[in-house]
Scaffold this motif. Structure first.
Motif, PDB file in Angstrom:
ATOM      1  N   ARG A 264       0.830  -1.212   0.000  1.00 35.46           N
ATOM      2  CA  ARG A 264       0.000   0.000   0.000  1.00 35.46           C
ATOM      3  C   ARG A 264       0.862   1.259   0.000  1.00 35.46           C
ATOM      4  NH1 ARG A 264      -1.009   3.097   3.960  1.00 35.46           N
ATOM      5  NH2 ARG A 264      -0.428   1.528   5.515  1.00 35.46           N
ATOM      6  N   ARG A 265       1.914   1.281   0.808  1.00 37.03           N
ATOM      7  CA  ARG A 265       2.789   2.450   0.842  1.00 37.03           C
ATOM      8  C   ARG A 265       3.465   2.666  -0.513  1.00 37.03           C
ATOM      9  NH1 ARG A 265       3.695   0.730   6.274  1.00 37.03           N
ATOM     10  NH2 ARG A 265       5.457  -0.592   5.638  1.00 37.03           N
ATOM     11  N   ARG A 266       3.860   1.571  -1.138  1.00 35.11           N
ATOM     12  CA  ARG A 266       4.483   1.660  -2.466  1.00 35.11           C
ATOM     13  C   ARG A 266       3.484   2.211  -3.488  1.00 35.11           C
ATOM     14  NH1 ARG A 266       7.324   0.855  -6.826  1.00 35.11           N
ATOM     15  NH2 ARG A 266       8.404  -1.109  -7.274  1.00 35.11           N
ATOM     16  N   MET A 267       2.235   1.753  -3.425  1.00 27.64           N
ATOM     17  CA  MET A 267       1.207   2.247  -4.347  1.00 27.64           C
ATOM     18  C   MET A 267       0.944   3.737  -4.136  1.00 27.64           C
ATOM     19  SD  MET A 267      -1.596  -0.827  -4.194  1.00 27.64           S
ATOM     20  CE  MET A 267      -1.073  -2.540  -4.272  1.00 27.64           C
ATOM     21  N   GLU A 268       0.855   4.151  -2.880  1.00 30.29           N
ATOM     22  CA  GLU A 268       0.570   5.560  -2.602  1.00 30.29           C
ATOM     23  C   GLU A 268       1.657   6.462  -3.167  1.00 30.29           C
ATOM     24  OE1 GLU A 268      -2.215   5.193   1.402  1.00 30.29           O
ATOM     25  OE2 GLU A 268      -0.064   5.562   1.636  1.00 30.29           O
ATOM     26  N   LYS A 269       2.895   6.001  -3.099  1.00 25.87           N
ATOM     27  CA  LYS A 269       3.993   6.779  -3.669  1.00 25.87           C
ATOM     28  C   LYS A 269       3.908   6.816  -5.187  1.00 25.87           C
ATOM     29  CE  LYS A 269       9.049   7.063  -3.755  1.00 25.87           C
ATOM     30  NZ  LYS A 269      10.319   6.415  -3.293  1.00 25.87           N
ATOM     31  N   MET A 270       3.588   5.685  -5.813  1.00 23.25           N
ATOM     32  CA  MET A 270       3.520   5.608  -7.269  1.00 23.25           C
ATOM     33  C   MET A 270       2.301   6.346  -7.821  1.00 23.25           C
ATOM     34  SD  MET A 270       4.575   4.467 -10.279  1.00 23.25           S
ATOM     35  CE  MET A 270       5.773   3.152  -9.989  1.00 23.25           C
ATOM     36  N   PHE A 271       1.129   6.163  -7.184  1.00 24.62           N
ATOM     37  CA  PHE A 271      -0.115   6.707  -7.725  1.00 24.62           C
ATOM     38  C   PHE A 271      -0.408   8.130  -7.248  1.00 24.62           C
ATOM     39  CE2 PHE A 271      -1.693   2.031  -7.651  1.00 24.62           C
ATOM     40  CZ  PHE A 271      -0.915   1.749  -8.767  1.00 24.62           C
ATOM     41  N   GLY A 272       0.273   8.566  -6.191  1.00 24.24           N
ATOM     42  CA  GLY A 272       0.062   9.925  -5.695  1.00 24.24           C
ATOM     43  C   GLY A 272      -1.282  10.142  -5.043  1.00 24.24           C
ATOM     44  N   CYS A 273      -1.807   9.093  -4.383  1.00 20.88           N
ATOM     45  CA  CYS A 273      -3.091   9.224  -3.697  1.00 20.88           C
ATOM     46  C   CYS A 273      -3.140   8.232  -2.535  1.00 20.88           C
ATOM     47  CB  CYS A 273      -4.254   8.974  -4.644  1.00 20.88           C
ATOM     48  SG  CYS A 273      -4.366   7.262  -5.244  1.00 20.88           S
ATOM     49  N   LYS A 274      -4.149   8.356  -1.692  1.00 21.09           N
ATOM     50  CA  LYS A 274      -4.352   7.395  -0.622  1.00 21.09           C
ATOM     51  C   LYS A 274      -4.870   6.086  -1.209  1.00 21.09           C
ATOM     52  CE  LYS A 274      -3.305   9.985   2.954  1.00 21.09           C
ATOM     53  NZ  LYS A 274      -2.160   9.633   3.833  1.00 21.09           N
ATOM     54  N   VAL A 275      -4.490   4.976  -0.589  1.00 26.90           N
ATOM     55  CA  VAL A 275      -4.900   3.664  -1.085  1.00 26.90           C
ATOM     56  C   VAL A 275      -5.517   2.856   0.049  1.00 26.90           C
ATOM     57  CG1 VAL A 275      -4.105   1.452  -2.027  1.00 26.90           C
ATOM     58  CG2 VAL A 275      -3.189   3.595  -2.939  1.00 26.90           C
ATOM     59  N   PHE A 276      -6.699   2.304  -0.204  1.00 27.03           N
ATOM     60  CA  PHE A 276      -7.317   1.339   0.701  1.00 27.03           C
ATOM     61  C   PHE A 276      -7.187  -0.016   0.024  1.00 27.03           C
ATOM     62  CE2 PHE A 276     -11.048  -1.134   2.079  1.00 27.03           C
ATOM     63  CZ  PHE A 276     -10.782  -1.191   3.444  1.00 27.03           C
ATOM     64  N   LEU A 277      -6.422  -0.919   0.630  1.00 27.47           N
ATOM     65  CA  LEU A 277      -6.084  -2.196  -0.007  1.00 27.47           C
ATOM     66  C   LEU A 277      -6.627  -3.365   0.799  1.00 27.47           C
ATOM     67  CD1 LEU A 277      -4.487  -3.846  -2.159  1.00 27.47           C
ATOM     68  CD2 LEU A 277      -2.490  -3.654  -0.632  1.00 27.47           C
ATOM     69  N   GLU A 278      -7.354  -4.245   0.149  1.00 29.95           N
ATOM     70  CA  GLU A 278      -7.835  -5.486   0.756  1.00 29.95           C
ATOM     71  C   GLU A 278      -7.187  -6.665   0.027  1.00 29.95           C
ATOM     72  OE1 GLU A 278     -12.235  -5.298   2.259  1.00 29.95           O
ATOM     73  OE2 GLU A 278     -12.151  -4.401   0.251  1.00 29.95           O
TER      74      GLU A 278
END
Length: 301
Positions: A264-278
């Protein structure tokens, strides 16, 4: 990074080829200046053709990262990885053959056999030169390689630290055809965010799970929705046996929680937004040796 000045704009596709675990994905990330391709110490981390785009004032380069060409491995997944790697040179204007100093293996020879059939510029990149304890052995090693194999340039790299990247970029630009850019200046890849999210989860599986278990896992994005500054992502981690499912989940769910948090932290850095991951873990017996399952999970071509 700045590419070397040229009289006309240049564009081309550059294939990064080599045996597993020589640092192709680390090299791609260094060349484009972004953590696009997932990286782990385990061989065969890369399973797909990954395109990474680097844009300069005078040139644009589309790098093609590939799975490592390897001998052995008789499962459908192994055949698919080799199939993808063998197709990529047909798309390229320049080939970069990456090896890890100071070894030339049967798998390196297999890569040379493939690229020697293509009448386009071929550059040899000798990566991980920091691991060569006796530097005096490096030049004789390279001399033996180049005695019977023709490369249009040889570069010594330490890709993890960016050493040698600028010289390689300059050489690549010189070998590209004159052509306009094919991608927008801010484009990094042709892959979707769904694909990148799955890869970032799989990266954590490669990093956190020991020995052979990561090779029995794959990731399928079941839901991806972005509203405003929030992306909601649901993903299934597929394994091949019930016992593997328990290992991925871990005691009281601790392993799965850590995998999700790091991804999730990696996605937030790449996508530039908050991520809710299940995340869920599911079992499909021997999926990696089943052509139908491979196609469902996005392994095709």
């Amino acid at each position: 990074m700045n590419a070397e000045p040229q009289s006309a704009h240049r564009f081309g596709q550059v294939a990064l080829l080599g045996r597993p675990n020589v640092g192709k994905s680390t090299l791609l990330n260094a060349l484009i200046g972004a953590d696009l391709s997932i990286v782990s110490p385990k061989p065969q981390t890369t399973r797909h053709r990954i395109l990474g785009i680097a844009t300069y004032d005078n040139a644009q380069i589309a790098f093609l990262d590939t799975p490592g060409l390897h001998l052995g491995g008789k499962r459908a997944m192994n055949r698919q990885l080799n199939r993808v790697a063998r197709q990529v040179p047909d798309e390229a204007d320049v080939i970069v053959h990456v090896i890890a100093a100071p070894r030339w293996t049967d798998e390196d020879e297999q890569v040379w056999d493939l690229i020697s059939r293509h009448e386009i510029p071929r550059l040899l990149v000798i990566n991980k030169i920091d691991l060569v304890t006796e530097k005096s052995e490096l030049l004789p090693f390279v001399s033996r390689i180049s005695e019977t194999r023709q490369y249009h340039g040889i570069h010594y790299l330490r890709a993890t630290h960016g050493k040698g990247i600028q010289a390689l970029l300059g050489d690549l630009v010189r070998h590209l055809p004159e052509a306009p850019a094919q991608y927008a200046e801010d484009e990094l890849t042709d892959r979707s965010e769904r694909f990148l999210a799955a890869e970032m989860i799989r990266e954590q599986l490669m990093l956190r799970l020991s020995e052979e278990l990561p090779y029995a896992t794959t990731v399928e994005i079941e839901h991806f929705e972005q509203v405003g500054n929030l992306a909601r992502i649901a993903a299934a981690i597929w394994v091949e046996r019930e016992g593997q499912k328990a290992i991925v989940i871990g005691a009281s769910g601790a392993q799965l929680k850590a995998i999700g948090s790091n991804a999730r932290r990696r996605m937030e850095k790449m996508f530039g937004c908050k991520v809710f991951l299940e995340l869920w873990v599911k079992v499909r017996e021997n999926w990696s040796d089943d052509e139908t399952s491979l196609r469902q999970f996005g392994y095709s071509g």
